[in-house]
Design an enzyme around this catalytic site. Structure first.
Site, mmCIF file in Angstrom:
data_model
loop_
_atom_site.group_PDB
_atom_site.id
_atom_site.type_symbol
_atom_site.label_atom_id
_atom_site.label_comp_id
_atom_site.label_asym_id
_atom_site.label_seq_id
_atom_site.Cartn_x
_atom_site.Cartn_y
_atom_site.Cartn_z
ATOM 1 N N THR A 210 -13.836 6.528 5.754
ATOM 2 C CA THR A 210 -12.393 6.327 5.891
ATOM 3 C C THR A 210 -11.606 7.426 5.180
ATOM 4 O O THR A 210 -12.083 7.997 4.179
ATOM 5 C CB THR A 210 -12.000 4.961 5.275
ATOM 6 N N TYR B 102 -11.717 -0.429 -2.093
ATOM 7 C CA TYR B 102 -12.224 -0.249 -0.731
ATOM 8 C C TYR B 102 -12.620 1.214 -0.506
ATOM 9 O O TYR B 102 -13.756 1.527 -0.119
ATOM 10 C CB TYR B 102 -11.168 -0.696 0.296
#
Ligand code: UDP
Length: 332
Positions: free
Chosen positions: A117, A141
């Site tokens: 990501t 995350y």
């Protein structure tokens, strides 16, 4: 036919990857605990229902299906939750991935395409973001995804694992035929929330911050169609199969759209008005996140087919309408 283990294959991006793998002549084996995934999204191969923490089942699946590679999507992905409950994210996204990597290496499977990501970059120091941008995640995350990237690097050096880490910008849209799409509970992503507001399923959509230093004051993101993401995974796998180097690649279109621009697009595509309210900025949201995607073009020959935000939104709207019709049938 080459068999590919797709962890998280019942999820949003994983299910589109299964579709792309099947179209390219692979046999996808979806492995998903269905905590967020959907059984009905698995349409292009078998589903093994299991948790990544169940190492024995992971090993059996690799062995019995004779998989030759892994596309690894299974992960928790709520940024806000990762801040309040980091252990949940490190345990699943990092510890369980470690177990998966060991199972693959032990079975002699040495190819992995990993779902990473742009959140691994943290606060942007320049724009657009290329792969050399420093990686300093600002939430657990992003940190969990970066930890896996680092594990891949060292497993590559020590055990000959060949990997590709694909750093997504904003995954969006759906299968144009409406067979699969984004179906999160809770939903936090902009496009599905705006579609719900257009359809009258929620009273309004909140604009998180109208005071950003951008032309219309709202935050700008790089929305990349999920089928384009899926295709990049297949190309990354082919790259590894041809003996290509392990590497990290950005996946984005290279152009950005503001929150207001997305709302206007939804109004054009649906012909419906979207009620909006101003809300404070969401913590940790930078003003602009746009990819520099040239490396994926150069290495994989990949380029996104859907650049037009209306085109992306239209596929999400097709899916939204199909889901609404299905829900109405269940209720009836
Ligand atoms: N956003 C918003 N209202 C919402 C949800 C999101 O204004 O109800 C904004 C958010 O602040 C960000 C953009 O829309 O600038 C995309 O957010 P999303 O959660 O879809 O993806 P993210 O960029 O956080 O991965």
């Amino acid at each position: 036919m080459k068999k590919v283990l797709v962890t998280g294959g019942a999820g949003y991006i994983g299910s589109h990857a299964c579709k792309a793998l099947a179209a390219a002549g692979y046999h996808p084996i979806a492995y998903d605990n269905l905590s967020y995934g959907h059984r009905r999204a698995v349409q292009w191969g078998p589903l093994v229902v299991g948790d990544l923490a169940d190492t024995a089942l992971v090993r059996r699946t690799i062995r019995e299906h004779e998989v030759t590679a892994c596309l690894h999507f299974a992960a928790f992905t709520y940024v806000g939750e990762s801040v309040t409950d980091p252990r949940k994210y490190f345990r699943n996204n990092v510890v369980n991935t470690l177990g998966l990597l060991d199972s693959l290496v032990e079975a002699g499977v040495r190819r992995m395409v990993f779902s990473s990501t742009c959140a691994t970059y943290g606060d942007p120091q320049y724009m657009p973001l290329d792969e050399a941008h420093p990686q300093h995640p600002v939430n657990p995350y992003g940190e969990s995804k970066l930890m896996v990237e680092r594990m891949l690097h060292w497993y590559g050096r020590a055990y000959g694992l060949n990997w590709s880490a694909l750093r997504y910008f904003n995954a969006s849209g759906a299968d144009p035929e409406g067979r699969i799409g984004e179906d999160h509970d809770p939903e936090t992503h902009l496009i599905p929330l705006v579609l719900q507001a257009a359809a009258g399923e929620r009273s309004h959509v909140s604009i998180f911050g109208a005071d950003y230093p951008t032309p219309d004051g709202t935050a700008i993101r790089d929305y990349i169609h999920v089928d384009d993401l899926a295709e990049a995974h297949v190309l990354a796998l082919a790259h590894l199969e041809k003996g290509g180097d392990s590497l990290a690649l950005n996946l984005g279109t290279g152009s950005g759209h503001s929150v207001r621009a997305v709302i206007e697009s939804v109004e054009r595509v649906t012909g419906l008005a979207v009620p909006v309210r101003s809300a404070p900025r969401r913590e940790g949201d930078p003003a602009v996140l746009v990819a520099q995607p040239d490396r994926a073009r150069a290495v994989l020959g990949w380029q996104p087919h859907r650049h037009d935000i209306d085109d992306i939104v239209a596929t999400a709207w097709t899916w939204h309408q199909r889901m609404a019709a299905a829900r109405a049938r269940w209720v009836a």
